[in-house]
Design an enzyme around this catalytic site. Structure first.
Site, PDB file in Angstrom:
ATOM      1  N   SER A 137       0.857  -1.189   0.000  1.00  0.00           N
ATOM      2  CA  SER A 137       0.000   0.000   0.000  1.00  0.00           C
ATOM      3  C   SER A 137       0.888   1.232   0.000  1.00  0.00           C
ATOM      4  O   SER A 137       2.029   1.187   0.479  1.00  0.00           O
ATOM      5  CB  SER A 137      -0.886   0.028   1.253  1.00  0.00           C
ATOM      6  N   TYR A 150      -2.388  -0.359  10.486  1.00  0.00           N
ATOM      7  CA  TYR A 150      -2.393  -0.751   9.073  1.00  0.00           C
ATOM      8  C   TYR A 150      -1.159  -0.217   8.360  1.00  0.00           C
ATOM      9  O   TYR A 150      -0.442  -0.973   7.683  1.00  0.00           O
ATOM     10  CB  TYR A 150      -3.661  -0.230   8.397  1.00  0.00           C
TER      11      TYR A 150
END
Length: 256
Positions: A137, A150
């Site tokens: 990501s 995250y």
């Protein structure tokens, strides 16, 4: 016969990668928790030119990676590409999320990724070229307030991918980190981020576009693939800008 093993294959980017891989004539082993969704996807993409097999599995289950590769051996499936795609996140303040959820995110995004990578390397044919695509990501490039765990796990995945790539380059193993920004998928449903999506709609990408870029990158042996010009600029800016500036900016993106 070579197969591409995709975790988290039933939804989102994982599903899009499966569809893209099938269009390229790649045989597939699809792994996810939902057997029903896997069967539906397999039926959609199967054709006379490729073989599509499924394995319903929860990556939280101890020893599940060994079970997956026991299945491959029992069914004469030679996995020459691993797509480590399964992942999860939580949107909200750190202290407002149950500790158990934080630990689940860490386990799936880091432990399961490492375990699958290790088991793949130990159970695949070292005499042939092998591929590993890790779905990371752009959150890996800076700490993200309200998504602290995250983004931290994604930083781990990016670092792990880069280090592993260097270790394995003389062993004919291509390792690529796919670092998408906001992508339309079920991830945002689970992370309860509908308002964030609405706020950043002009920067969002489709999962099929991300999947195509990811597969192209690993086949060309690229270290990192960042889909989208804005995401590339953002990743570069995060490297050049002090964290005292970057972190509040990242937090503002996810503020609603």
């Amino acid at each position: 016969m070579n197969y591409t093993l995709i975790t988290g294959a039933s939804k989102g980017i994982g599903k899009a990668i499966a569809i893209e891989a099938a269009s390229r004539g790649m045989n597939l082993l699809l792994v996810a928790r939902s057997k029903d969704l896997l069967e539906k996807l397999a039926a959609e993409i199967s054709n006379s030119q490729i073989s599509v097999k499924i394995f319903a599995a929860d990556l939280f289950e101890p020893g599940i990676a060994d079970k997956i590769f026991e299945f491959t051996k029992a069914n004469s499936i030679n996995v020459n590409m691993l797509v480590n795609n399964a992942g999860m996140g939580y949107y909200g303040n750190f202290e407002d999320c149950p500790l158990s959820k934080h630990l689940e995110i860490m386990h799936l995004n880091m432990d399961a990724c490492v375990t699958m990578a290790y088991t793949f390397l130990k159970n695949s044919d070292a005499k042939q070229r092998r591929y590993m695509l890790n779905t990371v990501s752009t959150g890996a490039y800076q700490p993200v307030p309200t998504m602290a765990i995250y983004s931290a796990t994604k930083s781990f995945m990016l670092s792990f991918s880069r280090a592993l790539r260097e270790e394995l380059k003389k062993k004919n193993v291509y390792v690529t980190a796919l670092c998408p920004g906001g992508t339309y998928s079920e991830f945002f449903d689970a992370a309860q981020m509908a308002k964030v999506i609405e706020k950043n709609a002009k920067f969002m990408m489709t999962a099929d576009k991300v999947a195509k870029i990811g597969l192209q990158a690993v086949m060309k042996n690229k270290s990192v693939a960042i889909p989208g010009f804005a995401n590339k600029v953002g990743a570069l800016a995060s490297k050049l800008t002090p964290h005292d500036i970057v972190v509040p900016m990242a937090g503002n993106i996810f503020k609603v």
